[in-house]
Design a protein around this motif. Structure first.
Motif, PDB file in Angstrom:
ATOM      1  N   SER A 149      27.546 -55.364  12.831  1.00 47.79           N
ATOM      2  CA  SER A 149      27.764 -55.359  11.384  1.00 47.79           C
ATOM      3  C   SER A 149      27.854 -56.795  10.914  1.00 47.79           C
ATOM      4  O   SER A 149      27.850 -57.732  11.731  1.00 47.79           O
ATOM      5  CB  SER A 149      29.063 -54.614  11.022  1.00 47.79           C
ATOM      6  OG  SER A 149      30.190 -55.428  11.328  1.00 47.79           O
ATOM      7  N   TRP A 150      27.977 -56.993   9.612  1.00 47.01           N
ATOM      8  CA  TRP A 150      28.045 -58.346   9.078  1.00 47.01           C
ATOM      9  C   TRP A 150      29.312 -59.072   9.524  1.00 47.01           C
ATOM     10  O   TRP A 150      29.380 -60.301   9.481  1.00 47.01           O
ATOM     11  CB  TRP A 150      27.981 -58.320   7.549  1.00 47.01           C
ATOM     12  CG  TRP A 150      29.185 -57.719   6.880  1.00 47.01           C
ATOM     13  CD1 TRP A 150      29.347 -56.423   6.485  1.00 47.01           C
ATOM     14  CD2 TRP A 150      30.411 -58.385   6.550  1.00 47.01           C
ATOM     15  NE1 TRP A 150      30.583 -56.238   5.928  1.00 47.01           N
ATOM     16  CE2 TRP A 150      31.264 -57.430   5.945  1.00 47.01           C
ATOM     17  CE3 TRP A 150      30.870 -59.699   6.684  1.00 47.01           C
ATOM     18  CZ2 TRP A 150      32.540 -57.741   5.492  1.00 47.01           C
ATOM     19  CZ3 TRP A 150      32.148 -60.007   6.234  1.00 47.01           C
ATOM     20  CH2 TRP A 150      32.964 -59.046   5.646  1.00 47.01           C
ATOM     21  N   HIS A 151      30.327 -58.343   9.971  1.00 45.87           N
ATOM     22  CA  HIS A 151      31.563 -58.977  10.453  1.00 45.87           C
ATOM     23  C   HIS A 151      31.330 -59.776  11.735  1.00 45.87           C
ATOM     24  O   HIS A 151      32.036 -60.751  12.005  1.00 45.87           O
ATOM     25  CB  HIS A 151      32.633 -57.913  10.743  1.00 45.87           C
ATOM     26  CG  HIS A 151      33.004 -57.074   9.566  1.00 45.87           C
ATOM     27  ND1 HIS A 151      33.975 -57.448   8.651  1.00 45.87           N
ATOM     28  CD2 HIS A 151      32.546 -55.866   9.151  1.00 45.87           C
ATOM     29  CE1 HIS A 151      34.100 -56.500   7.730  1.00 45.87           C
ATOM     30  NE2 HIS A 151      33.244 -55.531   8.011  1.00 45.87           N
ATOM     31  N   ALA A 152      30.348 -59.360  12.548  1.00 52.18           N
ATOM     32  CA  ALA A 152      30.183 -59.893  13.894  1.00 52.18           C
ATOM     33  C   ALA A 152      29.933 -61.402  13.945  1.00 52.18           C
ATOM     34  O   ALA A 152      30.541 -62.089  14.775  1.00 52.18           O
ATOM     35  CB  ALA A 152      29.057 -59.140  14.609  1.00 52.18           C
TER      36      ALA A 152
ATOM     37  N   GLY B 173      22.828 -61.791   3.010  1.00 52.18           N
ATOM     38  CA  GLY B 173      22.813 -61.273   1.645  1.00 52.18           C
ATOM     39  C   GLY B 173      22.440 -59.811   1.504  1.00 52.18           C
ATOM     40  O   GLY B 173      23.135 -59.054   0.801  1.00 52.18           O
ATOM     41  N   PRO B 174      21.346 -59.351   2.147  1.00 51.56           N
ATOM     42  CA  PRO B 174      20.972 -57.939   1.982  1.00 51.56           C
ATOM     43  C   PRO B 174      22.071 -56.970   2.406  1.00 51.56           C
ATOM     44  O   PRO B 174      22.349 -55.995   1.712  1.00 51.56           O
ATOM     45  CB  PRO B 174      19.732 -57.807   2.886  1.00 51.56           C
ATOM     46  CG  PRO B 174      19.151 -59.182   2.921  1.00 51.56           C
ATOM     47  CD  PRO B 174      20.323 -60.110   2.890  1.00 51.56           C
ATOM     48  N   GLN B 175      22.720 -57.242   3.564  1.00 56.32           N
ATOM     49  CA  GLN B 175      23.803 -56.363   4.013  1.00 56.32           C
ATOM     50  C   GLN B 175      24.989 -56.411   3.061  1.00 56.32           C
ATOM     51  O   GLN B 175      25.555 -55.375   2.696  1.00 56.32           O
ATOM     52  CB  GLN B 175      24.278 -56.781   5.421  1.00 56.32           C
ATOM     53  CG  GLN B 175      23.402 -56.278   6.545  1.00 56.32           C
ATOM     54  CD  GLN B 175      24.125 -56.342   7.881  1.00 56.32           C
ATOM     55  OE1 GLN B 175      25.260 -55.878   7.994  1.00 56.32           O
ATOM     56  NE2 GLN B 175      23.480 -56.903   8.882  1.00 56.32           N
ATOM     57  N   LEU B 176      25.373 -57.618   2.666  1.00 56.96           N
ATOM     58  CA  LEU B 176      26.561 -57.761   1.829  1.00 56.96           C
ATOM     59  C   LEU B 176      26.351 -57.142   0.449  1.00 56.96           C
ATOM     60  O   LEU B 176      27.257 -56.498  -0.091  1.00 56.96           O
ATOM     61  CB  LEU B 176      26.928 -59.245   1.709  1.00 56.96           C
ATOM     62  CG  LEU B 176      27.351 -59.922   3.016  1.00 56.96           C
ATOM     63  CD1 LEU B 176      27.548 -61.423   2.802  1.00 56.96           C
ATOM     64  CD2 LEU B 176      28.624 -59.294   3.556  1.00 56.96           C
TER      65      LEU B 176
END
Length: 395
Positions: free
Chosen positions: A158-161, A29-32
């Protein structure tokens, strides 16, 4: 037996990826919220997109899923799940991510029932409980390894990973389904003997006991998933955690539930599910209200509070599931629990949306009104005790 072990390993791996995929979105959540520049309300929609479609498609699949060979169904549904997860990994923006989560949820909503059905079809009765226990360890593995590892690689890359990792792992698991899961079509001949979903809906509507069982699960979801989607964003924005330090919350919480869950199950057998449920609901209120009212706090203290929340929150689920499973006649239990699973998914989605309507963000990036989410969740928990006391076991 070797073939049986390979089958159970593949089924557990399917559950592992499904659970991690569902859970990982909340601690991310924080990253997104930062990278997509979205509000708490928009983040709650991102969380609920998966569970809304999982609940709807999971229920609708009850009308047709038993018409197909389990192996073929798993190959098709898991392929869709992997493609949906890959779409999440490649999503460039918020709208694309919402769409990808809906696709993943649509296939993920069918996987759980397919896996449990495959265990029931392939494993003899005398070994079935042990087989179920092995497959359900996927939840503990997801909590202890999957989510913390996903958070770690998200903080490093990154959040993609995490989604890319799950998609790649899913390709290998799909190959395992192809080679190690045999054809399972025996249930097709017996499908006409089972109650249809429409008959099940009528029987639930006509039974106050079953309505109470469903109401209990709805309240449990409202008492849990209004809070959990915003734990990670709140810890970063208000309590002083870094995004990498969030890993500790899920690592310690998942680790201790491995040991406490079997103990709570034994307590429920010994002292009665209703009594243990009441005790753990009351115990859970303490960390729940602390979490939603925290200011800047030392990390060890927060870990103690969040770990207690994981233990007590999980402690509510074990006796509640026992009560719900005992509230229905054995002949209808499998179908009812599938229906109940869909209700849980939809309630989880609704809970996240409700929290998103309450929580706001100020100009400094801090989350506001989380304490009111805590009060609402606590109210649902307390009211659920009165509902639980009215449920009557029928078997």
């Amino acid at each position: 037996m070797p073939n049986e072990k390979r089958l159970l390993f593949v089924l557990a791996a399917i559950q592992f990826t499904n659970i991690v995929d569902f859970m990982i979105i909340m601690p991310l959540g924080p990253q997104l919220m930062r990278l997509f520049e979205i509000t708490p309300r928009q983040f709650s929609m991102l969380v609920s997109a998966y569970t809304f479609t999982a609940g709807i498609v999971g229920f609708l699949s009850a009308f047709f899923i038993d018409r197909f060979d389990r192996r073929k169904a798993l190959l098709v549904v898991y392929a869709g799940f992997v493609l949906g997860t890959l779409a999440c990994a490649l999503a460039p923006a918020y709208a694309a991510m919402i769409s990808a989560r809906m696709v993943t949820g649509a296939f993920g909503g069918m996987l759980g029932a397919l896996v449990l059905s495959a265990v029931g079809d392939a494993i003899p009765m005398e070994r079935r409980a042990s087989a179920m226990g092995l497959v359900t360890t996927a939840f503990s593995a997801a909590s202890v390894f999957g989510v913390p590892f996903g958070l770690y690689i998200a903080s490093v890359f990154s959040w993609h990973a995490p989604f890319l990792f799950l998609a790649i792992l899913g390709v290998f698991i799909w190959v395992g389904i192809w080679y190690w899961i045999p054809a399972m079509a025996g249930h097709i001949q017996a499908a006409h003997q089972k109650p249809s979903p429409l008959e099940l809906v009528k029987s639930v509507a006509g039974s106050s006991n079953l309505r109470l069982a469903l109401l209990l699960m709805m309240m449990l979801m409202f008492g849990n998933f209004t809070v959990t989607p915003f734990i990670s964003p709140y810890m970063v924005a208000n309590v002083g955690f870094s995004e990498r330090e969030l890993t500790y919350i899920y690592l310690f919480g998942g680790f201790f539930t491995i040991f406490t869950s079997p103990w709570i199950g034994k307590l429920s057998d010994r002292h009665g599910a209703k009594n243990i449920y009441t005790i753990f609901v009351l115990l859970c209120l303490i960390p729940l209200l602390l979490i939603t009212n925290l200011a800047v706090t030392p990390i060890p203290v927060v870990i103690l509070i969040t770990t207690s929340f994981f233990i007590f929150s999980g402690g509510r689920m074990i006796p509640s599931q026992t009560m719900v499973a005992s509230a229905v006649d054995p002949a209808k239990r499998g179908a009812f629990l599938s229906f109940n699973s869909s209700i849980q998914q939809l309630s989880t989605a609704a809970a996240s949306v409700i929290a998103g309507l309450i929580v706001t963000k100020n100009e400094a990036g801090q989350l506001l009104n989380f304490q009111y989410v805590g009060f609402f969740a606590a109210l649902m928990c307390v009211l659920s005790v009165f509902v639980a006391r009215k449920i009557k076991p029928v078997s």
